[in-house]
Design an enzyme around this catalytic site. Structure first.
Site, mmCIF file in Angstrom:
data_model
loop_
_atom_site.group_PDB
_atom_site.id
_atom_site.type_symbol
_atom_site.label_atom_id
_atom_site.label_comp_id
_atom_site.label_asym_id
_atom_site.label_seq_id
_atom_site.Cartn_x
_atom_site.Cartn_y
_atom_site.Cartn_z
ATOM 1 N N LYS A 77 36.472 38.613 45.381
ATOM 2 C CA LYS A 77 37.220 39.697 46.612
ATOM 3 C C LYS A 77 36.123 40.932 46.010
ATOM 4 O O LYS A 77 35.703 41.079 44.764
ATOM 5 C CB LYS A 77 38.463 39.686 45.257
ATOM 6 C CG LYS A 77 39.492 40.943 45.302
ATOM 7 C CD LYS A 77 40.582 40.972 44.377
ATOM 8 C CE LYS A 77 41.279 41.629 44.752
ATOM 9 N NZ LYS A 77 42.824 42.060 43.404
ATOM 10 N N SER A 152 47.495 41.217 45.334
ATOM 11 C CA SER A 152 46.526 42.228 46.585
ATOM 12 C C SER A 152 45.751 41.714 46.217
ATOM 13 O O SER A 152 44.237 41.850 47.118
ATOM 14 C CB SER A 152 45.705 44.068 45.530
ATOM 15 O OG SER A 152 45.277 42.535 44.323
ATOM 16 N N SER A 176 48.150 40.220 41.375
ATOM 17 C CA SER A 176 47.781 40.439 42.200
ATOM 18 C C SER A 176 46.624 38.378 42.248
ATOM 19 O O SER A 176 45.871 38.221 43.796
ATOM 20 C CB SER A 176 46.628 40.712 42.486
ATOM 21 O OG SER A 176 47.057 42.496 42.980
HETATM 22 N N1 GLN Z 1 51.074 44.463 42.373
HETATM 23 C C1 GLN Z 1 50.503 45.179 41.612
HETATM 24 C C2 GLN Z 1 50.571 46.447 42.361
HETATM 25 O O1 GLN Z 1 50.101 47.042 43.186
HETATM 26 C C3 GLN Z 1 49.745 44.330 41.228
HETATM 27 C C4 GLN Z 1 48.406 44.762 41.996
HETATM 28 C C5 GLN Z 1 47.171 44.085 41.076
HETATM 29 O O2 GLN Z 1 48.081 42.921 40.312
HETATM 30 N N2 GLN Z 1 45.629 44.145 40.648
HETATM 31 O O3 GLN Z 1 50.229 46.989 41.275
#
Ligand code: GLN
Length: 488
Positions: A77, A152, A176
């Site tokens: 990532k 994400s 994420s």
């Molecule tokens: N959807 C969650 C957020 O927007 C988690 C994102 C993540 O785990 N990086 O913060």
């Protein structure tokens, strides 16, 4: 070759049945063909990948030792620092940022002889649940191109299921890794906080962030954990060997857990779609068939997890993102007349909308007069949630619940309503607040042929057991072998 797991490919490469260069060339051919449709990568690194592959092949031919991931094309990532290519976090503010060092996990992949093929797309600074917040492109769900891959780490999950790499790393602050794995029908593991080094992971919510594998099988997840887990002197929050020894996650993977006790939280699960609940119930039945005992529990504070998370994560983000000021890193405005304007205009020009929302929310929650009412209160809720898990794990080995309330939603469906988007994180966020590990494994499809994920949570530093529990299910089912027709 495309359908092989990382372990299967590695074994073929080690046995000289296929070369790493061939495997890597095949991946780049697939990327050439499908990347314009899927949009999984922010950047690829063909030259360094092929160089590494050739080097591994040479060592194998010479009969020399190679690492655990020898010759396997993997992706990371774009939130993890690499000395090759840019590290953008899918943000315009870091568009041209070249990191001076590799993240520890990247170093570990390279020393295990993995072939890194590229950096995957994501929500900007990992803030989001759909990869729609990327500053560069939209990744689509390979199962249905009108739908999100989750986020994400959407690029990593789409690349793994779409055959654009054999395994990938993601990061998980509130879901994420697990949620995109669930939406794309692959395996996503968020390790215990402190199990994997965060050195070189660009920080979002430092007390929540954790790196983990996204793979096609549970065994591949165990293999990647063998490579990336462990203490790192460069990350003071990584836990040392004496307190939590790293195991060989692959060694006992096929040994089932005797007298497995599973807990479910029926009231909490009511928030999920009928088809998601049905898939969960069917999965639990499979475990019952394997001799597991299933109990129902109550976790009274889980309903407050989203509220607490979105205060804590945004508070930490507002502080972590203060460093992008147009001076130290990344984009600098051309339109400033004094230094205050350098800060404000650089940030205004290059951060995306969601990042700005979160910086403002977090700054507000930390500001004097509101700190006690929001931030401190959220920390207290976090403790209550931790307590719910401690109580639960006195009665069971693991908790099973959905990964998300619905399968992958449509692109554009929630993007204009942040609250709706945040609510879709209901089942994943608590594990980050409590710091415990969680895995998402494929457990079926809905009527639209969209994958559904099963989430399993276990006590801190019990990844070895968690993977074995997941493996018990995978051995009984073939969901993990299904691939989207669109990329074949
Ligand atoms: N959807 C969650 C957020 O927007 C988690 C994102 C993540 O785990 N990086 O913060």
């Amino acid at each position: 070759m495309e359908n092989l797991s990382a372990i299967q490919l590695r074994d073929k490469i080690a046995a000289g049945r296929i070369s790493s260069v061939e495997a890597t060339e095949a991946i780049f051919k697939k990327i050439e063909q499908w990347e314009p449709v899927i949009g999984a990568y922010i950047s690829t690194c063909r030259d360094s990948a092929l160089k590494k592959a050739a080097e591994v092949d040479k060592r194998i031919t010479a009969g020399r030792n190679v690492g655990e991931l020898a010759g396997v094309p993997v992706a990371v990532k774009d939130v993890m620092c690499t000395t090759f290519g840019a590290t953008t976090c899918a943000s315009k503010i870091l568009e041209n940022f070249h990191a001076p060092y590799n993240a520890t996990v990247v170093e570990k992949l390279l020393s295990a002889d993995a072939v890194i093929v590229g950096k995957t797309n994501m929500d900007e600074f990992a803030m989001g649940s759909s990869t729609e917040n990327s500053g560069f492109k939209q990744t689509v769900n390979p199962w249905d191109h009108s739908r999100v891959p989750g986020g994400s780490s959407g690029g990593s999950a789409a690349a793994v299921v779409g055959g654009l790499c054999f395994a990938a790393l993601g990061s998980d602050t509130g879901g994420s890794i697990r949620q995109p794995a669930g939406f794309c029908g692959v395996v996503g593991l968020k390790p215990t906080y402190g199990r994997v080094s965060r050195f070189g992971l660009v920080a979002y919510g430092s007390s929540l962030d954790q790196i983990g594998p996204i793979t096609r099988t549970v065994a591949d997840s165990a293999l990647l954990m063998n490579v990336i887990a462990g203490h790192d002197p460069a990350d003071s929050t990584s836990v040392d060997q004496a307190n939590a020894p790293v195991c060989n996650y692959l060694e006992k993977l096929d040994e089932p857990i005797e007298n497995l006790k599973i807990a479910i939280v029926p009231e909490f699960n009511q928030g999920a779609d009928e088809q998601v609940r049905k898939a969960l119930a069917d999965a639990v039945d499979i475990y019952k068939g394997l001799g597991a005992e299933v109990i129902e529990i109550n976790m009274p504070h889980l309903d407050y997890a989203i509220a607490a998370y979105y205060v804590i994560a945004t508070a930490e983000a507002s502080s972590n993102l203060a460093r992008y000021d147009g001076v130290h890193y990344g984009h600098r405005t051309d339109n400033a007349t004094d230094y205050i304007e350098v800060y404000s205009k650089s940030r205004a020009e290059a951060f995306g909308k969601e990042v700005k929302i979160r910086i403002m929310l977090g700054t507000y929650a930390l500001s004097s007069g509101y700190y006690d009412a929001y931030y401190l209160k959220a920390l207290k809720v976090r403790n209550l949630i931790r307590g719910d898990f401690t109580d639960a794990f006195e009665k069971c080995d693991c908790i099973m619940m959905p990964v998300s309330p619905t399968p992958a939603f449509k692109i554009g469906e929630k993007i204009d309503d942040p609250l709706k988007m945040y609510l879709s994180d209901i089942y994943t966020i608590a594990a980050n607040l409590a710091g415990i590990p969680g895995i998402s494994i494929p457990c079926g499809f809905d009527d639209n042929v969209l994958p559904i994920g099963l989430q399993i949570l276990s006590p801190a530093f019990t990844e070895e057991k968690l993977l074995r529990i997941a493996q018990m299910y995978e051995k009984q089912t073939d969901w993990h072998t299904k691939q989207p027709a669109v990329t074949n």
